[in-house]
Design a protein around this motif. Structure first.
Motif, short mmCIF file in Angstrom:
data_model
loop_
_atom_site.label_atom_id
_atom_site.label_comp_id
_atom_site.label_asym_id
_atom_site.label_seq_id
_atom_site.Cartn_x
_atom_site.Cartn_y
_atom_site.Cartn_z
N TYR A 115 -3.84 0.10 -8.18
CA TYR A 115 -4.79 0.75 -6.97
C TYR A 115 -5.11 2.01 -7.35
O TYR A 115 -6.16 2.53 -7.39
N THR A 149 -3.41 6.17 -2.21
CA THR A 149 -2.60 4.78 -2.62
C THR A 149 -1.27 4.59 -1.99
O THR A 149 -1.38 3.30 -1.40
N HIS A 195 -2.32 3.36 1.53
CA HIS A 195 -3.00 2.00 1.66
C HIS A 195 -1.90 0.99 1.76
O HIS A 195 -2.16 -0.20 2.43
N GLU A 224 1.09 -3.15 -8.46
CA GLU A 224 0.03 -3.19 -7.79
C GLU A 224 -0.42 -1.66 -7.23
O GLU A 224 -1.76 -1.40 -7.26
N ASN A 261 -7.79 2.50 -9.61
CA ASN A 261 -9.06 2.47 -8.89
C ASN A 261 -9.60 3.53 -8.24
O ASN A 261 -10.65 3.83 -8.09
#
Ligand code: ADP
Length: 645
Positions: free
Chosen positions: A22, A111, A114, A18, A25
């Motif tokens: 992320y 990241t 987050h 994940e 992105n």
């Protein structure tokens, strides 16, 4: 309270994929130049595909582990180092900007942030971890940027250094003129070599066209535009030519023009590299003229001269005399070998001699060899000489041949004549011997009966008869003398072994034999230091006796004085028998040695005219010559030589 390490551990163990997605992105949204570059170069494809995700998962796993183990800084160092050493493909040293690093680290930070609320619900804990993360990121990022700077500076310095070195090198090269020119040939910059070679200062030439280096003649012929055009078309031009210096003098130049293009592949100008080759040109010219000279020497030598390659014995040089002799033009000979021209047996002979010369590495002399030419058979005297490289390897074979056909024919003819002469001489001697020998018998009969006639009938017939009988007696006596002399003459060449003799002993025997004559004439014979010689004792005795006898016989009014001397010269003894007699006028000095030739009346000087011809024969039989030096009324000197051994 949990720390950053716990958080990171949690991410690595539970959220790795994940986190990676992320992070990708975030990066996608940030528009980082380095990432674009990687994509451009094909190192990275799309940021969404599985391969990229997997790659990110791997690298994140490593960097998260590094944070947990406290080795993050070290890891960053290692990867930068690898990149510095060009171990990471795709990105050059100046292609990473510090901003790239900042952005990459920022993406990472974003990241992690987050996922933080998920992990720490307690604000105080979350704030503490965030602070730790902030510090950590800043530290790593700063260090990385610092490292990047160091690496880039190092590279830049190195580049600068080589650039400076190169510029200095170009600048200081004296042997080469290096000129940068624009597309039309106008000078933009040049090095010291150019200044040195052409004599202009930099200020004088910048902006000028290179046509100032060309002679009027070259310019009339369209230079240098013509050369530039070729270089424009092909990117390259090379030529040799005369170039002009500022002071008007010229030099030989070897010129290379190379086109220069900018990044857009547009022609921006040329580099013009020039070397002064006057010296080489001069040396080459000198060599050429020396070669021409040697060629003409070779061509004009009246003997055949040829050179063969040592390897396969093919003709590589051939001169005019050779062409004339063999009757083949040079162009037919060169590149061929003996088997192309001569009968097999002859070619075998020539080749065997060639090989002997090359094998023994020494000159070979062939006094006579036949050669089949287009004009018939000729005879040669040939010398073959090996031509060896400085390293001692036989390179060529040099041959020099003299056409001795005519000399050889003359020699053969002479030999033939000599043989004929020898045969007829010996026949003649044989004849003289037989004749004189056989004549003695009837002569004895005639003279004994004439004497009988004289003793029985003298004064019994008339007066005339007495006179006739006297004539007949005289005649037969004289005939006996002649026949005896002739017999003596023909015996000279009877071969008898030579022996050593003391001449003074020979002389004292002669004096004994001639004692009456010597006494009667009151002659004085002087000789001293006569040598020991090798010869036929009887003949040598006869020789001296004849000469002494003549010296006494042909005396004048004075008491005869005879002097015999000798001296050694060139392996021979020179003897001289000198008298003070009547002498011989010059015109007869040859004639007296011919058989039966006499100069005086028989009444006054009796004789047969054979003595000196016998002397001549004896001297020749001992390898010498005889001649007279005399003048009428002034005595004579009979000289002769005899081999000393
Ligand atoms: P011959 O003595 O029998 O006449 P030679 O052959 O001995 O024959 O000599 C030939 C001639 O050479 C002589 O007749 C004489 O005229 C001349 N001659 C030889 N020896 C002498 C000499 N010593 N002096 C002057 N004339 C000489």
């Amino acid at each position: 309270m949990r720390t950053l390490k716990d958080f990171i551990k949690h991410l690595r163990e539970n959220k790795l994929r994940e986190v990676a997605i992320y992070n990708l992105n975030v990066i996608k949204g940030m528009d980082i130049p380095l990432i674009k570059l990687l994509q451009q170069k094909g190192v990275l494809k799309s940021l969404d595909d599985e391969a990229t995700i997997q790659m990110t998962v791997d690298s994140m796993s490593k960097s998260l582990l590094a944070i947990i183990e406290g080795t993050a800084l070290q890891n960053a160092k290692i990867s930068l180092q690898q990149w510095k050493e060009d171990k990471i493909p795709g990105i050059g040293k100046n292609e990473i900007q510090p901003s790239d690093l900042i952005l990459v680290y920022a993406a990472q930070k974003k990241t992690y942030q987050h996922f933080l609320p998920d992990f720490a619900s307690d604000t105080a804990e979350a704030m503490a971890i965030l602070g730790e993360l902030e510090d950590f990121q800043t530290e790593v990022q700063n260090d990385a940027i610092q490292m990047l700077f160091t690496i880039q500076k190092e590279t830049e310095l190195k580049l600068k250094e080589t650039e400076t070195k190169f510029r200095l090198m170009v600048q200081n090269v004296k042997d080469y003129s290096i000129i940068m020119i624009d597309t039309e040939g106008n000078i933009q910059s040049w090095n010291e070599g150019a200044q040195y070679m052409n004599g202009y200062s930099v200020e004088e030439v910048i902006g000028k066209n290179i046509s100032i280096f060309y002679t009027d003649e070259d310019k009339e012929n369209g230079l240098p535009a013509h050369n530039l055009n070729i270089a424009k078309k092909t990117g390259h031009f090379e030529a040799e030519g005369k170039r002009l210096k500022k002071d008007g003098s010229t030099y030989w130049a070897d010129v290379t023009l190379t086109a220069i293009y900018d990044e857009g592949e547009k022609l921006v100008g040329f580099s013009k590299l020039t070397r002064d080759i006057t010296k080489q040109k001069f040396a080459a010219e000198e060599l050429r003229s020396l070669n021409n000279f040697l060629d003409s020497v070779l061509e004009n030598i009246p003997n055949m001269v040829f050179v063969k390659d040592a390897q396969d014995l093919r003709f590589v040089r051939f001169n005019k005399a050779g062409e004339n002799l063999l009757g083949y033009p040079k162009k037919d000979m060169l590149g061929k070998n003996d088997y192309d021209f001569f009968p097999r047996e002859q070619a075998d002979f020539f080749t065997s001699k060639d090989q002997a010369v090359l094998n023994q590495n020494d000159i070979i002399n062939i006094p006579e060899e036949p050669i089949e030419t287009k004009n018939g058979l000729r005879w040669l005297h040939t010398k073959k000489i090996p031509i060896v490289s400085p390293a001692g390897r036989a390179m060529y074979l040099l041959g020099i041949s003299e056409d001795i056909t005519d000399i050889r024919n003359a020699k053969l003819q002479l030999e033939q004549k000599t043989r004929e002469l020898e045969r007829s001489n010996s026949e003649l001697e044989q004849f003289a011997y037989v004749a004189s020998h056989d004549l003695q018998e009837p002569l004895r009969t005639v003279s004994s009966y004439v004497q009988l006639l004289a003793s029985r009938y003298k004064d019994k017939l008339d007066k005339d008869a007495n006179e006739f009988i006297d004539f007949a007696v005289d005649g037969s006596k004289r005939m006996r003398q002649l026949i005896n002399s002739l017999l003596e003459y023909s015996r000279v060449n009877r071969v008898k072994p030579f022996e050593w003799m003391e001449l003074k002993e020979v002389m004292s025997d002669i004096e004994k034999d001639m004692k009456d004559q010597i006494k009667e004439s009151g002659a004085e014979i002087i000789y001293n230091g006569l040598p020991k010689i090798h010869g036929d004792v009887v003949l040598i005795g006869q020789l001296f006796q004849n000469l002494i006898g003549n010296a006494i016989k042909f005396r004048g009014t004075k008491k005869p004085e005879i002097k015999i001397t000798s001296k050694k010269k060139n392996g021979q003894y020179l003897f001289s028998v000198k008298d003070n007699g009547i002498g011989i006028s010059k015109q007869y000095s040859e004639k007296i040695f011919i058989i039966f030739q006499r100069l005086n009346s028989r009444e006054k000087y009796p004789g047969t005219g054979i003595g000196l011809s016998i002397c001549k024969k004896i001297v020749e039989r001992h390898g010498g010559k005889i001649w007279v030096e005399s003048e009428a009324g002034k005595g004579s000197s009979f000289n002769f030589t005899i081999n000393a051994e």
